[in-house]
Design a protein around this motif. Structure first.
Motif, PDB file in Angstrom:
ATOM      1  N   ILE A  39     -40.500  87.406 -22.746  1.00  0.00           N
ATOM      2  CA  ILE A  39     -39.977  88.767 -22.761  1.00  0.00           C
ATOM      3  C   ILE A  39     -38.585  88.808 -22.135  1.00  0.00           C
ATOM      4  O   ILE A  39     -37.669  89.457 -22.651  1.00  0.00           O
ATOM      5  N   ARG A  40     -38.431  88.090 -21.012  1.00  0.00           N
ATOM      6  CA  ARG A  40     -37.126  88.054 -20.350  1.00  0.00           C
ATOM      7  C   ARG A  40     -36.078  87.397 -21.246  1.00  0.00           C
ATOM      8  O   ARG A  40     -34.922  87.829 -21.295  1.00  0.00           O
ATOM      9  N   PHE A  41     -36.484  86.356 -21.973  1.00  0.00           N
ATOM     10  CA  PHE A  41     -35.542  85.663 -22.843  1.00  0.00           C
ATOM     11  C   PHE A  41     -35.015  86.597 -23.930  1.00  0.00           C
ATOM     12  O   PHE A  41     -33.810  86.654 -24.185  1.00  0.00           O
ATOM     13  N   TYR A  42     -35.910  87.342 -24.565  1.00  0.00           N
ATOM     14  CA  TYR A  42     -35.498  88.236 -25.641  1.00  0.00           C
ATOM     15  C   TYR A  42     -34.675  89.421 -25.129  1.00  0.00           C
ATOM     16  O   TYR A  42     -33.808  89.937 -25.838  1.00  0.00           O
ATOM     17  N   SER A  43     -34.973  89.879 -23.915  1.00  0.00           N
ATOM     18  CA  SER A  43     -34.290  91.053 -23.383  1.00  0.00           C
ATOM     19  C   SER A  43     -32.989  90.715 -22.656  1.00  0.00           C
ATOM     20  O   SER A  43     -32.057  91.531 -22.648  1.00  0.00           O
ATOM     21  N   VAL A  44     -32.931  89.511 -22.057  1.00  0.00           N
ATOM     22  CA  VAL A  44     -31.749  89.152 -21.267  1.00  0.00           C
ATOM     23  C   VAL A  44     -31.243  87.741 -21.573  1.00  0.00           C
ATOM     24  O   VAL A  44     -30.066  87.541 -21.882  1.00  0.00           O
ATOM     25  N   GLY A  45     -32.152  86.781 -21.496  1.00  0.00           N
ATOM     26  CA  GLY A  45     -31.761  85.379 -21.557  1.00  0.00           C
ATOM     27  C   GLY A  45     -30.976  84.954 -22.782  1.00  0.00           C
ATOM     28  O   GLY A  45     -29.980  84.226 -22.666  1.00  0.00           O
ATOM     29  N   MET A  46     -31.393  85.392 -23.965  1.00  0.00           N
ATOM     30  CA  MET A  46     -30.714  84.913 -25.179  1.00  0.00           C
ATOM     31  C   MET A  46     -29.283  85.439 -25.271  1.00  0.00           C
ATOM     32  O   MET A  46     -28.426  84.841 -25.924  1.00  0.00           O
ATOM     33  N   PHE A  47     -28.996  86.553 -24.599  1.00  0.00           N
ATOM     34  CA  PHE A  47     -27.641  87.087 -24.597  1.00  0.00           C
ATOM     35  C   PHE A  47     -26.740  86.312 -23.633  1.00  0.00           C
ATOM     36  O   PHE A  47     -25.520  86.434 -23.690  1.00  0.00           O
ATOM     37  N   LYS A  48     -27.367  85.538 -22.748  1.00  0.00           N
ATOM     38  CA  LYS A  48     -26.618  84.712 -21.809  1.00  0.00           C
ATOM     39  C   LYS A  48     -26.569  83.251 -22.242  1.00  0.00           C
ATOM     40  O   LYS A  48     -26.056  82.401 -21.510  1.00  0.00           O
ATOM     41  N   GLY A  49     -27.142  82.969 -23.411  1.00  0.00           N
ATOM     42  CA  GLY A  49     -27.136  81.599 -23.910  1.00  0.00           C
ATOM     43  C   GLY A  49     -28.152  80.701 -23.240  1.00  0.00           C
ATOM     44  O   GLY A  49     -28.028  79.478 -23.289  1.00  0.00           O
ATOM     45  N   GLU A  50     -29.183  81.291 -22.617  1.00  0.00           N
ATOM     46  CA  GLU A  50     -30.201  80.495 -21.952  1.00  0.00           C
ATOM     47  C   GLU A  50     -31.088  79.773 -22.969  1.00  0.00           C
ATOM     48  O   GLU A  50     -31.201  80.196 -24.123  1.00  0.00           O
ATOM     49  N   LYS A  51     -31.733  78.721 -22.539  1.00  0.00           N
ATOM     50  CA  LYS A  51     -32.599  77.938 -23.406  1.00  0.00           C
ATOM     51  C   LYS A  51     -33.904  78.681 -23.657  1.00  0.00           C
ATOM     52  O   LYS A  51     -34.436  79.352 -22.792  1.00  0.00           O
ATOM     53  N   HIS A  52     -34.420  78.528 -24.882  1.00  0.00           N
ATOM     54  CA  HIS A  52     -35.682  79.189 -25.244  1.00  0.00           C
ATOM     55  C   HIS A  52     -36.812  78.667 -24.361  1.00  0.00           C
ATOM     56  O   HIS A  52     -36.945  77.454 -24.178  1.00  0.00           O
ATOM     57  N   PRO A  53     -37.621  79.557 -23.767  1.00  0.00           N
ATOM     58  CA  PRO A  53     -38.671  79.127 -22.825  1.00  0.00           C
ATOM     59  C   PRO A  53     -39.843  78.390 -23.472  1.00  0.00           C
ATOM     60  O   PRO A  53     -40.612  77.717 -22.780  1.00  0.00           O
ATOM     61  N   THR A  54     -40.035  78.535 -24.765  1.00  0.00           N
ATOM     62  CA  THR A  54     -41.137  77.851 -25.447  1.00  0.00           C
ATOM     63  C   THR A  54     -40.614  77.061 -26.636  1.00  0.00           C
ATOM     64  O   THR A  54     -39.581  77.390 -27.204  1.00  0.00           O
ATOM     65  N   LYS A  55     -41.346  76.011 -26.988  1.00  0.00           N
ATOM     66  CA  LYS A  55     -40.958  75.170 -28.114  1.00  0.00           C
ATOM     67  C   LYS A  55     -41.885  75.409 -29.299  1.00  0.00           C
ATOM     68  O   LYS A  55     -43.096  75.442 -29.146  1.00  0.00           O
ATOM     69  N   LYS A  56     -41.279  75.566 -30.472  1.00  0.00           N
ATOM     70  CA  LYS A  56     -42.067  75.722 -31.696  1.00  0.00           C
ATOM     71  C   LYS A  56     -42.426  74.340 -32.230  1.00  0.00           C
ATOM     72  O   LYS A  56     -41.618  73.416 -32.217  1.00  0.00           O
ATOM     73  N   THR A  57     -43.669  74.206 -32.693  1.00  0.00           N
ATOM     74  CA  THR A  57     -44.115  72.965 -33.315  1.00  0.00           C
ATOM     75  C   THR A  57     -44.869  73.303 -34.603  1.00  0.00           C
ATOM     76  O   THR A  57     -45.085  74.477 -34.911  1.00  0.00           O
ATOM     77  N   GLU A  58     -45.257  72.273 -35.344  1.00  0.00           N
ATOM     78  CA  GLU A  58     -46.039  72.506 -36.557  1.00  0.00           C
ATOM     79  C   GLU A  58     -47.380  73.153 -36.225  1.00  0.00           C
ATOM     80  O   GLU A  58     -47.941  73.905 -37.028  1.00  0.00           O
ATOM     81  N   VAL A  59     -47.896  72.862 -35.030  1.00  0.00           N
ATOM     82  CA  VAL A  59     -49.206  73.372 -34.613  1.00  0.00           C
ATOM     83  C   VAL A  59     -49.084  74.731 -33.931  1.00  0.00           C
ATOM     84  O   VAL A  59     -49.924  75.613 -34.123  1.00  0.00           O
ATOM     85  N   LYS A  60     -48.036  74.932 -33.149  1.00  0.00           N
ATOM     86  CA  LYS A  60     -47.813  76.189 -32.441  1.00  0.00           C
ATOM     87  C   LYS A  60     -46.520  76.824 -32.943  1.00  0.00           C
ATOM     88  O   LYS A  60     -45.439  76.575 -32.403  1.00  0.00           O
ATOM     89  N   LYS A  61     -46.653  77.654 -33.973  1.00  0.00           N
ATOM     90  CA  LYS A  61     -45.478  78.244 -34.608  1.00  0.00           C
ATOM     91  C   LYS A  61     -44.994  79.508 -33.900  1.00  0.00           C
ATOM     92  O   LYS A  61     -43.837  79.892 -34.042  1.00  0.00           O
ATOM     93  N   LEU A  62     -45.893  80.151 -33.161  1.00  0.00           N
ATOM     94  CA  LEU A  62     -45.574  81.434 -32.545  1.00  0.00           C
ATOM     95  C   LEU A  62     -45.520  81.330 -31.031  1.00  0.00           C
ATOM     96  O   LEU A  62     -46.345  80.662 -30.417  1.00  0.00           O
ATOM     97  N   ASN A  63     -44.535  82.008 -30.438  1.00  0.00           N
ATOM     98  CA  ASN A  63     -44.473  82.060 -28.984  1.00  0.00           C
ATOM     99  C   ASN A  63     -45.442  83.143 -28.488  1.00  0.00           C
ATOM    100  O   ASN A  63     -45.986  83.917 -29.292  1.00  0.00           O
ATOM    101  N   PRO A  64     -45.679  83.227 -27.173  1.00  0.00           N
ATOM    102  CA  PRO A  64     -46.687  84.168 -26.638  1.00  0.00           C
ATOM    103  C   PRO A  64     -46.467  85.624 -27.050  1.00  0.00           C
ATOM    104  O   PRO A  64     -47.428  86.334 -27.339  1.00  0.00           O
ATOM    105  N   LEU A  65     -45.216  86.069 -27.068  1.00  0.00           N
ATOM    106  CA  LEU A  65     -44.934  87.455 -27.441  1.00  0.00           C
ATOM    107  C   LEU A  65     -45.186  87.680 -28.932  1.00  0.00           C
ATOM    108  O   LEU A  65     -45.753  88.715 -29.326  1.00  0.00           O
ATOM    109  N   GLN A  66     -44.795  86.725 -29.762  1.00  0.00           N
ATOM    110  CA  GLN A  66     -45.041  86.834 -31.195  1.00  0.00           C
ATOM    111  C   GLN A  66     -46.531  86.890 -31.503  1.00  0.00           C
ATOM    112  O   GLN A  66     -46.965  87.641 -32.380  1.00  0.00           O
ATOM    113  N   ARG A  67     -47.321  86.127 -30.772  1.00  0.00           N
ATOM    114  CA  ARG A  67     -48.766  86.139 -30.985  1.00  0.00           C
ATOM    115  C   ARG A  67     -49.332  87.534 -30.777  1.00  0.00           C
ATOM    116  O   ARG A  67     -50.138  88.022 -31.581  1.00  0.00           O
TER     117      ARG A  67
END
Length: 215
Positions: free
Chosen positions: A86-114
């Motif tokens: 939630i923090r990444f989408y609201s603040v972090g991505m505008f500051k160029g921070e790294k995504h807190p979760t990694k997408k894989t073939e098995v886990k396509k959705l992050n916690p908020l998307q789920r």
């Protein structure tokens, strides 16, 4: 980065077909409500009913596909790293921070998307579809000239169906915006077209010491 096949053929077909039907249903639905006049009321109502049955059929096939393939597990909710997401989408991505979760073939959705997609599938779609079916058959007359569905107030059914339609439009706008938050503004859309996406590689395992390698 590694080029990975993430989205299967039916998954992409279902995604784009569902999006197209929802947009078309919104277009014809607003015309039925008198917002504008392009197709004409009768044509808009007829096309709206046809598209609604197509969407219901697609939903049935999608449920079957999710169960058979096990893809339903993608939507199991979790609170792990939810606050960070939630923090990444609201603040972090505008500051160029790294995504807190990694997408894989098995886990396509992050916690908020789920959580969001689970609510979309279990609440928003059912409310809109069920209210639409009740609305559709509210004035249907059977062979004995008896109203088939009369227990529900037409005004309340219309309210819930219209509310669901507006929420679907809000979801669609936010969803389109969120597709621009990938590695590039169009990478997520391209992935849903081709099925392939560039994903971060897993961290390499620690290199064994020479002593352990000799054992």
């Amino acid at each position: 980065m590694k080029h990975v096949y993430v989205y299967k053929g039916f998954e992409r077909f279902w995604h784009w077909t569902q999006a197209s039907l929802i947009i078309f249903l919104a277009f014809t639905g607003f015309e039925v409500h008198g917002t504008f006049d392009i197709l004409g009321f009768e044509h808009a109502a007829r096309f709206h009913r046809l598209a609604s049955w197509m969407l219901i059929g697609l939903i049935v096939f999608a449920i079957f596909w999710h169960v058979v393939t096990g893809e339903w597990r993608q939507y199991i909710p979790t609170t792990k790293k939810l606050a960070e997401q939630i923090r990444f989408y609201s603040v972090g991505m505008f500051k160029g921070e790294k995504h807190p979760t990694k997408k894989t073939e098995v886990k396509k959705l992050n916690p908020l998307q789920r959580l969001v997609y689970l609510g979309f599938k279990l609440v928003l779609i059912p409310v809109t579809v069920i209210s639409g079916i009740i609305y559709m058959f509210h004035k249907t007359i059977d062979r004995n000239d008896i109203v088939v569905v009369s227990e529900f107030s037409l005004e309340s059914v219309a309210f819930w169906h219209t509310l669901g339609a507006f929420l679907l439009m809000v979801f669609l706008v936010i969803h389109v915006y969120m597709t621009t938050t990938g590695h590039t503004p169009t990478s997520n859309i391209q992935a849903m077209i081709t099925g392939y996406e560039d994903l971060e590689e897993e961290e390499d395992e620690p290199v064994l010491s020479e002593a352990m390698q000799k054992q």
